[in-house]
Design a protein around this motif. Structure first.
Motif, PDB file in Angstrom:
ATOM      1  N   UNK A  39       1.802   7.261   4.504  1.00  0.00           N
ATOM      2  CA  UNK A  39       2.160   6.096   4.881  1.00  0.00           C
ATOM      3  C   UNK A  39       1.069   5.251   4.527  1.00  0.00           C
ATOM      4  N   UNK A  40       0.075   5.465   4.881  1.00  0.00           N
ATOM      5  CA  UNK A  40      -1.465   4.810   4.545  1.00  0.00           C
ATOM      6  C   UNK A  40      -1.602   4.553   3.035  1.00  0.00           C
ATOM      7  N   UNK A  41      -1.314   5.669   2.640  1.00  0.00           N
ATOM      8  CA  UNK A  41      -1.935   5.680   0.911  1.00  0.00           C
ATOM      9  C   UNK A  41      -0.760   4.646   0.245  1.00  0.00           C
ATOM     10  N   UNK A  42       0.534   4.883   0.569  1.00  0.00           N
ATOM     11  CA  UNK A  42       1.420   4.136   0.093  1.00  0.00           C
ATOM     12  C   UNK A  42       1.060   2.477   0.330  1.00  0.00           C
ATOM     13  N   UNK A  43       0.476   2.197   1.158  1.00  0.00           N
ATOM     14  CA  UNK A  43      -0.084   0.808   1.597  1.00  0.00           C
ATOM     15  C   UNK A  43      -1.124   0.470   0.898  1.00  0.00           C
ATOM     16  N   UNK A  44      -2.239   1.235   0.380  1.00  0.00           N
ATOM     17  CA  UNK A  44      -3.328   0.846  -0.466  1.00  0.00           C
ATOM     18  C   UNK A  44      -3.267   1.271  -1.759  1.00  0.00           C
ATOM     19  N   UNK A  45      -2.374   2.164  -2.357  1.00  0.00           N
ATOM     20  CA  UNK A  45      -2.020   2.433  -3.799  1.00  0.00           C
ATOM     21  C   UNK A  45      -1.754   1.393  -4.635  1.00  0.00           C
ATOM     22  N   UNK A  46      -2.244   1.347  -5.798  1.00  0.00           N
ATOM     23  CA  UNK A  46      -1.659   0.393  -6.873  1.00  0.00           C
ATOM     24  C   UNK A  46      -0.548   0.992  -7.490  1.00  0.00           C
ATOM     25  N   UNK A  47       0.660   0.578  -6.821  1.00  0.00           N
ATOM     26  CA  UNK A  47       1.869   1.196  -7.584  1.00  0.00           C
ATOM     27  C   UNK A  47       2.500   0.057  -8.583  1.00  0.00           C
ATOM     28  N   UNK A  48       1.584  -0.206  -9.700  1.00  0.00           N
ATOM     29  CA  UNK A  48       2.064  -1.264 -10.521  1.00  0.00           C
ATOM     30  C   UNK A  48       3.174  -0.736 -11.611  1.00  0.00           C
ATOM     31  N   UNK A  49       3.163   0.397 -11.775  1.00  0.00           N
ATOM     32  CA  UNK A  49       4.245   0.955 -12.901  1.00  0.00           C
ATOM     33  C   UNK A  49       4.955   1.673 -12.320  1.00  0.00           C
ATOM     34  N   UNK A  50       6.223   1.811 -12.848  1.00  0.00           N
ATOM     35  CA  UNK A  50       7.269   2.842 -12.442  1.00  0.00           C
ATOM     36  C   UNK A  50       6.732   4.291 -12.223  1.00  0.00           C
ATOM     37  N   UNK A  51       5.794   4.674 -13.365  1.00  0.00           N
ATOM     38  CA  UNK A  51       5.270   6.074 -13.430  1.00  0.00           C
ATOM     39  C   UNK A  51       4.403   6.263 -12.072  1.00  0.00           C
ATOM     40  N   UNK A  52       3.309   5.289 -11.568  1.00  0.00           N
ATOM     41  CA  UNK A  52       2.571   5.573 -10.588  1.00  0.00           C
ATOM     42  C   UNK A  52       3.479   5.793  -9.262  1.00  0.00           C
ATOM     43  N   UNK A  53       4.723   4.644  -9.266  1.00  0.00           N
ATOM     44  CA  UNK A  53       5.330   4.672  -7.942  1.00  0.00           C
ATOM     45  C   UNK A  53       6.150   5.997  -7.901  1.00  0.00           C
ATOM     46  N   UNK A  54       6.522   6.605  -9.009  1.00  0.00           N
ATOM     47  CA  UNK A  54       7.335   7.877  -9.023  1.00  0.00           C
ATOM     48  C   UNK A  54       6.539   9.033  -8.558  1.00  0.00           C
TER      49      UNK A  54
END
Length: 137
Positions: A64-79
């Motif tokens: 949960x913490x990582x999802x809050x600070x990670x840069x999920x700028x592309x669909x690949x990173x989000x996936x």
């Protein structure tokens, strides 16, 4: 947790119940350790709660913490970020129920196992037969 839990609210409730059991067991272990070491019941309660929360909700809290600070700028990173998380839709609910379960399990353990430790730290009640210190009756 690497257990095959359900998804959704049922899976979050299962994780909370597992955390509840972890809280009771961790407090029982800490109560035994503190009795042997001569520490107060507050040490067992505090360390039991902290360790139960880390064991029960540590991985999901980190996700949960990582999802809050990670840069999920592309669909690949989000996936990639969501691939390792069991039921990311109810991650916040699961973390909340795990923390509440671990804390309430520790409190139940304190209620169950505190009788053995509470007798050592009783305070003398004035008027019970002996004079309190500092009063020369």
């Amino acid at each position: 947790m690497n257990l095959p839990l359900h998804t959704g609210l049922l899976g979050a409730l299962e994780a909370g119940l597992i955390a509840f059991a972890i809280g009771v067991l961790v407090y029982a272990l800490w109560a035994w350790i503190c009795r042997r070491a001569g520490l107060a019941i507050g040490h067992a309660l505090g360390w039991g709660m902290a360790i139960a929360v880390v064991i029960a909700a540590g991985l999901d809290s980190w996700n949960l913490f990582y999802l809050g600070i990670a840069r999920l700028e592309s669909p690949l990173y989000a996936r990639l970020a969501l691939a390792g998380i069991h039921d990311p839709d109810f991650l916040g609910t699961r973390v909340l129920l795990q923390i509440v379960g671990a804390l309430s399990g520790t409190v139940l353990g304190w209620w169950l196992f505190s009788g053995r430790m509470a007798g050592r730290h009783d305070v003398e009640v004035p008027g019970s037969g002996e004079n309190p210190p500092g009063q020369g009756h």
